[in-house]
Design a protein around this motif. Structure first.
Motif, mmCIF file in Angstrom:
data_model
loop_
_atom_site.group_PDB
_atom_site.id
_atom_site.type_symbol
_atom_site.label_atom_id
_atom_site.label_comp_id
_atom_site.label_asym_id
_atom_site.label_seq_id
_atom_site.Cartn_x
_atom_site.Cartn_y
_atom_site.Cartn_z
ATOM 1 N N LEU A 165 13.955 3.624 -25.464
ATOM 2 C CA LEU A 165 13.692 3.503 -26.560
ATOM 3 C C LEU A 165 13.937 2.464 -26.896
ATOM 4 O O LEU A 165 13.013 1.887 -27.830
ATOM 5 C CB LEU A 165 14.222 4.721 -27.015
ATOM 6 N N LEU A 166 15.235 1.988 -25.658
ATOM 7 C CA LEU A 166 15.685 -0.024 -26.660
ATOM 8 C C LEU A 166 14.281 -0.907 -26.017
ATOM 9 O O LEU A 166 13.956 -1.766 -26.926
ATOM 10 C CB LEU A 166 16.963 -0.228 -26.108
ATOM 11 N N ASP A 167 13.641 -0.720 -25.191
ATOM 12 C CA ASP A 167 13.273 -1.283 -24.661
ATOM 13 C C ASP A 167 11.710 -1.163 -25.400
ATOM 14 O O ASP A 167 10.782 -2.367 -25.975
ATOM 15 C CB ASP A 167 12.418 -1.084 -23.101
ATOM 16 N N TYR A 168 10.997 0.067 -26.181
ATOM 17 C CA TYR A 168 10.290 0.101 -26.542
ATOM 18 C C TYR A 168 9.999 -0.724 -28.086
ATOM 19 O O TYR A 168 9.409 -1.145 -28.494
ATOM 20 C CB TYR A 168 9.695 1.188 -27.320
ATOM 21 N N PHE A 169 11.474 -0.412 -28.840
ATOM 22 C CA PHE A 169 10.958 -1.296 -30.046
ATOM 23 C C PHE A 169 11.710 -2.226 -29.967
ATOM 24 O O PHE A 169 12.144 -3.219 -31.370
ATOM 25 C CB PHE A 169 12.824 -0.160 -30.897
ATOM 26 N N ALA A 170 12.041 -3.531 -28.587
ATOM 27 C CA ALA A 170 12.425 -4.405 -28.641
ATOM 28 C C ALA A 170 11.408 -5.305 -28.640
ATOM 29 O O ALA A 170 11.876 -6.907 -28.944
ATOM 30 C CB ALA A 170 13.390 -4.973 -27.336
ATOM 31 N N GLY A 171 10.554 -4.976 -28.875
ATOM 32 C CA GLY A 171 8.871 -6.015 -29.168
ATOM 33 C C GLY A 171 9.037 -5.810 -30.582
ATOM 34 O O GLY A 171 9.618 -5.383 -31.927
ATOM 35 N N GLY A 172 7.833 -6.825 -30.448
ATOM 36 C CA GLY A 172 8.009 -7.717 -31.891
ATOM 37 C C GLY A 172 7.043 -7.030 -32.856
ATOM 38 O O GLY A 172 6.959 -7.010 -34.409
ATOM 39 N N PHE A 173 5.868 -6.747 -32.570
ATOM 40 C CA PHE A 173 5.242 -4.988 -32.879
ATOM 41 C C PHE A 173 4.362 -6.425 -34.238
ATOM 42 O O PHE A 173 3.768 -5.771 -34.935
ATOM 43 C CB PHE A 173 6.413 -4.113 -33.912
ATOM 44 N N ASP A 174 4.254 -7.455 -33.778
ATOM 45 C CA ASP A 174 2.740 -8.777 -34.297
ATOM 46 C C ASP A 174 1.926 -9.080 -33.842
ATOM 47 O O ASP A 174 1.379 -9.853 -33.750
ATOM 48 C CB ASP A 174 3.799 -10.111 -34.616
ATOM 49 N N GLU A 178 -0.950 -3.736 -33.589
ATOM 50 C CA GLU A 178 0.257 -3.646 -33.786
ATOM 51 C C GLU A 178 1.676 -3.309 -35.284
ATOM 52 O O GLU A 178 1.064 -4.186 -36.097
ATOM 53 C CB GLU A 178 1.371 -4.326 -33.081
ATOM 54 N N GLY A 179 2.624 -2.647 -34.976
ATOM 55 C CA GLY A 179 2.902 -2.053 -36.447
ATOM 56 C C GLY A 179 3.750 -2.057 -36.375
ATOM 57 O O GLY A 179 3.933 -1.135 -35.834
ATOM 58 N N LEU A 180 5.213 -2.162 -37.707
ATOM 59 C CA LEU A 180 6.795 -1.702 -37.182
ATOM 60 C C LEU A 180 6.448 -0.968 -38.480
ATOM 61 O O LEU A 180 6.911 -2.249 -39.742
ATOM 62 C CB LEU A 180 7.744 -1.747 -36.556
ATOM 63 N N MET A 181 7.114 0.217 -39.141
ATOM 64 C CA MET A 181 6.981 0.666 -40.898
ATOM 65 C C MET A 181 8.624 1.276 -41.257
ATOM 66 O O MET A 181 9.086 2.727 -39.690
ATOM 67 C CB MET A 181 6.513 0.972 -41.531
ATOM 68 N N LEU A 182 9.606 0.862 -41.701
ATOM 69 C CA LEU A 182 10.408 2.470 -41.552
ATOM 70 C C LEU A 182 10.872 2.507 -43.177
ATOM 71 O O LEU A 182 10.976 0.782 -44.362
ATOM 72 C CB LEU A 182 11.856 1.283 -41.198
ATOM 73 N N VAL A 183 10.587 3.339 -43.317
ATOM 74 C CA VAL A 183 10.439 3.606 -44.927
ATOM 75 C C VAL A 183 11.633 4.616 -44.790
ATOM 76 O O VAL A 183 11.882 5.658 -44.839
ATOM 77 C CB VAL A 183 8.913 4.349 -45.731
ATOM 78 N N HIS A 184 12.496 3.941 -46.510
ATOM 79 C CA HIS A 184 13.168 5.505 -46.702
ATOM 80 C C HIS A 184 13.576 5.898 -47.916
ATOM 81 O O HIS A 184 12.388 5.076 -48.519
ATOM 82 C CB HIS A 184 14.544 4.509 -46.371
ATOM 83 N N GLY A 185 13.564 6.656 -47.970
ATOM 84 C CA GLY A 185 13.778 7.874 -49.567
ATOM 85 C C GLY A 185 14.064 9.443 -49.911
ATOM 86 O O GLY A 185 14.158 9.870 -48.871
ATOM 87 N N SER A 186 13.823 9.455 -51.004
ATOM 88 C CA SER A 186 14.661 11.392 -50.838
ATOM 89 C C SER A 186 13.053 11.479 -51.559
ATOM 90 O O SER A 186 12.072 11.481 -52.239
ATOM 91 C CB SER A 186 15.387 11.060 -51.998
ATOM 92 N N ASP A 220 -12.975 -3.524 -23.172
ATOM 93 C CA ASP A 220 -13.278 -3.235 -24.135
ATOM 94 C C ASP A 220 -12.277 -2.037 -25.203
ATOM 95 O O ASP A 220 -12.459 -1.915 -26.297
ATOM 96 C CB ASP A 220 -14.329 -2.833 -24.773
ATOM 97 N N ARG A 221 -10.937 -1.988 -24.504
ATOM 98 C CA ARG A 221 -9.923 -1.052 -23.952
ATOM 99 C C ARG A 221 -8.542 -1.434 -24.634
ATOM 100 O O ARG A 221 -8.206 -2.401 -23.028
ATOM 101 C CB ARG A 221 -10.218 0.582 -23.769
ATOM 102 N N GLU A 222 -6.975 -1.104 -24.683
ATOM 103 C CA GLU A 222 -6.177 -1.439 -24.984
ATOM 104 C C GLU A 222 -5.386 -1.155 -24.880
ATOM 105 O O GLU A 222 -5.716 0.545 -26.039
ATOM 106 C CB GLU A 222 -6.255 -2.250 -26.219
ATOM 107 N N GLY A 223 -4.431 -0.199 -24.213
ATOM 108 C CA GLY A 223 -3.359 0.701 -24.046
ATOM 109 C C GLY A 223 -2.142 0.453 -25.333
ATOM 110 O O GLY A 223 -1.455 -0.792 -25.592
ATOM 111 N N TYR A 224 -2.192 1.648 -25.981
ATOM 112 C CA TYR A 224 -1.374 1.736 -26.861
ATOM 113 C C TYR A 224 -0.257 2.529 -27.270
ATOM 114 O O TYR A 224 -0.763 3.398 -26.325
ATOM 115 C CB TYR A 224 -1.968 1.134 -28.746
ATOM 116 N N THR A 225 1.352 2.594 -27.494
ATOM 117 C CA THR A 225 1.703 3.626 -27.717
ATOM 118 C C THR A 225 2.392 4.159 -29.435
ATOM 119 O O THR A 225 2.757 2.835 -29.558
ATOM 120 C CB THR A 225 3.074 3.599 -26.431
#
Length: 243
Positions: A165-174, A178-186, A220-225
């Motif tokens: 988990l830490l290894d995955y989220f250590a990436g820049g997502f840039d 790629e992308g990383l979104m953190l959305v908080h709400g009620s 022509d393909r790239e691995g994504y998680t």
């Protein structure tokens, strides 16, 4: 595990597909129609009778067996024992992740330091565990549903929480795509399951696109998680500040 009922059910489907009646089958087998109906109703037939049915349907026994296997319900989740078996050997876990991505044995040996003998050994283990049905020439059929997920608090997810988990989220997502979104709400408790269903559809779309793009060249393909999550949660540091 296939049963006699599964076999009979498959035979009936094959009869319908071939537009054959019980009377047609009886004539092809040299039996009375009533005997054929009774045989299929009871599921009481010898292997020689099954061979006769295959000849009447113009399919061989191996093909009939494959269709019986294909008709089995796919797993949406494995047992804790199955998952423990997968994570017990890290190379086995690697091959399990590869088969979830529908990799061929040739792709595995080309991409990782695994010999063909290693891969075959692990494919046999995955067959015994119940993740795949191993077929001739080291091909296989996944026995997992498109909605399959690892047990939320099972051995596999616990392993990834601890080691990945830490290894995955250590990436820049840039990077590209790629992308990383953190959305908080009620939101309304009644609507929360609707958002979760949308996330599940995104996951299914991703999995389906993966299947479709297997016909493309490797270049022509790239691995994504893809990681999708939604839960009622508050950062622990914030929780400590609550009144």
């Amino acid at each position: 595990m296939s049963t006699t009922l599964d076999l009979v059910g498959t035979i009936k489907k094959e009869l319908k597909a071939a537009q054959m009646t019980y009377a047609d089958l009886a004539a092809a087998m040299g039996m009375a129609e009533s005997s054929v109906k009774r045989m299929l109703a009871k599921g009481d037939m010898s292997l020689s009778r099954v061979d006769e049915i295959c000849r009447a349907l113009k399919i061989d026994f191996a093909e009939l067996a494959r269709r019986v296997a294909d008709a089995q319900p796919l797993l949406k989740e494995m047992s804790a024992e199955q998952e423990r078996a997968v994570v017990a050997d890290k190379k086995l876990l690697l091959v399990a992740i590869c088969v979830l991505s529908q990799w061929t044995l040739e792709q595995m040996t080309a991409s990782y330091r695994l010999s063909e003998a290693d891969c075959v050994k692990y494919l046999v283990q995955l067959d015994r565990i119940g993740i795949i049905e191993l077929r001739p020439l080291n091909r296989y059929r996944l026995k997992l549903a498109k909605t399959f997920r690892w047990r939320p608090h099972g051995p596999v997810m616990n392993y990834f929480r601890e080691h990945a988990l830490l290894d995955y989220f250590a990436g820049g997502f840039d990077g590209s795509g790629e992308g990383l979104m953190l959305v908080h709400g009620s939101v309304s408790r009644a609507l929360a399951p609707v958002f979760l269903e949308r996330l599940q559809r995104v996951a299914q779309d991703f999995a389906q696109q993966h299947q479709t793009d297997q016909k493309l060249a490797q270049k022509d393909r790239e691995g994504y998680t893809l990681v999708l999550a939604m839960r009622s949660w508050e950062f622990e540091a914030f929780s400590r500040l609550r009144r």
